[in-house]
Design a protein around this motif. Structure first.
Motif, PDB file in Angstrom:
ATOM      1  N   VAL A  71       0.824  -1.074   0.040  1.00 28.12           N
ATOM      2  CA  VAL A  71       0.052  -0.063   0.017  1.00 28.12           C
ATOM      3  C   VAL A  71       0.923   1.162  -0.029  1.00 28.12           C
ATOM      4  O   VAL A  71       2.104   1.318   0.212  1.00 28.12           O
ATOM      5  CB  VAL A  71      -1.009   0.051   1.228  1.00 28.12           C
ATOM      6  N   GLY A 193      -6.320   2.228   1.937  1.00 32.09           N
ATOM      7  CA  GLY A 193      -5.801   1.039   1.787  1.00 32.09           C
ATOM      8  C   GLY A 193      -4.898   0.618   3.037  1.00 32.09           C
ATOM      9  O   GLY A 193      -4.704  -0.565   3.356  1.00 32.09           O
ATOM     10  N   VAL A 197      -5.399  -2.721   5.420  1.00 32.46           N
ATOM     11  CA  VAL A 197      -4.336  -3.683   5.566  1.00 32.46           C
ATOM     12  C   VAL A 197      -3.934  -3.596   7.093  1.00 32.46           C
ATOM     13  O   VAL A 197      -3.914  -4.940   7.750  1.00 32.46           O
ATOM     14  CB  VAL A 197      -3.078  -3.252   4.813  1.00 32.46           C
ATOM     15  N   VAL A 243      -2.839  -3.195  -2.814  1.00 35.14           N
ATOM     16  CA  VAL A 243      -4.085  -2.632  -2.246  1.00 35.14           C
ATOM     17  C   VAL A 243      -4.278  -1.144  -2.724  1.00 35.14           C
ATOM     18  O   VAL A 243      -3.321  -0.291  -2.166  1.00 35.14           O
ATOM     19  CB  VAL A 243      -4.461  -2.819  -1.198  1.00 35.14           C
ATOM     20  N   VAL A 259     -15.316  -5.868  -3.234  1.00 29.73           N
ATOM     21  CA  VAL A 259     -13.933  -5.927  -3.779  1.00 29.73           C
ATOM     22  C   VAL A 259     -13.951  -5.383  -5.325  1.00 29.73           C
ATOM     23  O   VAL A 259     -14.716  -6.187  -6.026  1.00 29.73           O
ATOM     24  CB  VAL A 259     -13.213  -7.181  -3.326  1.00 29.73           C
ATOM     25  N   VAL A 316      -5.782  -5.332  -5.878  1.00 31.63           N
ATOM     26  CA  VAL A 316      -7.095  -5.455  -5.113  1.00 31.63           C
ATOM     27  C   VAL A 316      -7.755  -3.915  -4.805  1.00 31.63           C
ATOM     28  O   VAL A 316      -6.774  -3.135  -4.278  1.00 31.63           O
ATOM     29  CB  VAL A 316      -6.945  -6.177  -4.201  1.00 31.63           C
ATOM     30  N   VAL A 337     -12.482  -5.588   1.500  1.00 27.89           N
ATOM     31  CA  VAL A 337     -11.151  -5.825   0.989  1.00 27.89           C
ATOM     32  C   VAL A 337     -10.214  -6.289   2.397  1.00 27.89           C
ATOM     33  O   VAL A 337      -9.268  -7.339   2.032  1.00 27.89           O
ATOM     34  CB  VAL A 337     -10.481  -4.707   0.434  1.00 27.89           C
ATOM     35  N   ILE A 341      -7.930  -9.616   2.079  1.00 32.46           N
ATOM     36  CA  ILE A 341      -6.321  -9.793   2.437  1.00 32.46           C
ATOM     37  C   ILE A 341      -6.108 -10.641   3.552  1.00 32.46           C
ATOM     38  O   ILE A 341      -5.053 -11.471   3.729  1.00 32.46           O
ATOM     39  CB  ILE A 341      -5.852  -8.139   2.715  1.00 32.46           C
TER      40      ILE A 341
END
Length: 377
Positions: A71, A193, A197, A243, A259, A316, A337, A341
């Motif tokens: 990211v 993002g 994550v 991402v 997604v 993604v 998303v 992940i």
């Protein structure tokens, strides 16, 4: 593998903090410190490159295979190009975006004497003064200026206050979360993002979910100017999932409520097998998804491959309406998303063979093939 619950309060708390930290490409030190402190809190080891890109490592069972999730921390912004005779500033953009979306923004100018606040305005901003001419000002960076919240009516006033050509300018994100889950803000690309994550990793930690192979979390600092993952990626990383935002607009197939799997962007197709693995994880676990092709878009995948890395890459996306402008997404896309992940990090390698940089043809995958057509001469 298990579909992990994402802590929505953690996700949005982290995202709000990130959005309130200025980080135009080239001015990212503060956000690097913030993310580094959060990784320390989550007890995830990491290293920092000379310029500030972060490579964190999640330990896994098979040490000979490495994967990565990437990211970017940097955002759009601007730099002072000229100190004007009227005591205002001319800007050049950092990253690719239209001055249309800079107009009206509140900004911070970082001078060597400290930060100043200001507002970006068209050159003819007052209807009381210019009448209908305000509607005929062209859309370009040459036709806007920064009105500074300081007594400055000349270039000398600017110089005396400490302004210089080359000062960084950050744009306020002005985040707003509505009761029905919409999030409006500048810089969702890619701070949303980063937050999702971190939320995925936080959930894996919280529920003590093991991952089968080690994984790097790559947090890059110059994606918006095209060189994000060119240095921080190790050559032994076999596969990487990027991402980033998925552009919701007419002619695109992205959306804000699930997604989006990128099939190709301006730099070319993403890896056939890794992309379809992610599609399978969505399909098998009930995660809503769509596919899209991005024509005016590139990501950390491109910079990684252009730097010479022989790494399978996939993209993604969380759906963003009005990308690089007045951006909007929905919590369901961010959570979806993040869950994907989490599943990806729990999944086995796409191909165990990929642990070696080069190998024989044994184990090399196949793509679907058509029947051979015999042509008689």
């Amino acid at each position: 593998m298990e579909l992990i619950d994402i802590d929505k309060e953690y996700l949005f708390g982290t995202l709000t903090s990130l959005l309130n930290i200025p980080s135009p490409a080239g001015y990212t030190d503060q956000v690097v410190h913030f993310v580094g402190q959060e990784l320390q809190r989550l007890e995830i080891p990491f290293i920092v490159t000379r310029r500030g890109a972060i490579r964190a490592t999640l330990s896994g069972g098979r040490e000979t295979f490495l994967r990565a999730v990437s990211v970017h921390l940097d955002t759009l912004g601007a730099m002072v190009r000229d100190l004007k005779d009227n005591g205002r500033l001319t800007l050049s953009p950092i990253g690719t975006w239209s001055s249309r979306f800079a107009e009206g923004a509140r900004v911070t100018i970082f001078t060597e004497k400290g930060p100043f606040r200001g507002t970006v305005l068209p050159l003819k901003a007052s209807g009381h003064t210019f009448g209908d001419e305000v509607d005929r000002v062209p859309v370009s960076w040459n036709h806007i200026e920064v009105r500074i919240d300081h007594r400055s009516r000349s270039q000398k006033d600017l110089i005396d206050a400490g302004f210089n050509v080359g000062d960084f300018v950050s744009f306020d994100s002005t985040p707003e979360i509505t009761p029905n889950g919409f999030l409006n803000a500048r810089h969702l690309d890619d701070k949303a993002g980063v937050a999702l994550v971190l939320a995925a990793v936080q959930a894996l930690r919280k529920y003590d979910v093991a991952i089968p192979v080690p994984a790097h979390l790559l947090l890059t600092i110059s994606e918006e100017v095209g060189v994000g993952a060119s240095a921080v990626l190790c050559g032994d990383v076999a596969e990487m999932v990027v991402v980033d935002n998925a552009t919701v607009a007419p002619g695109q197939n992205s959306w804000e409520f699930g997604v989006t799997i990128g099939m190709m962007d301006a730099a070319g197709p993403f890896d056939y097998h890794l992309t379809r693995k992610l599609i399978g994880l969505c399909r098998d676990n009930g995660i809503e998804y769509s596919r899209d092709v991005f024509r005016h878009y590139r990501s950390d995948s491109a910079s990684a491959i252009e730097a010479g890395n022989d790494t399978r890459t996939a993209l993604v996306g969380f759906g963003v309406d009005g990308s690089h402008g007045y951006e909007r997404t929905h919590e369901s896309s961010l959570i979806s998303v993040a869950q994907l992940i989490g599943l990806y990090l729990q999944s086995p390698p796409t191909f165990a063979r990929d642990k070696d940089g080069v190998s024989t043809l044994n184990g090399f995958p196949h793509q679907p093939k058509r029947d051979i057509i015999q042509i008689e001469v």
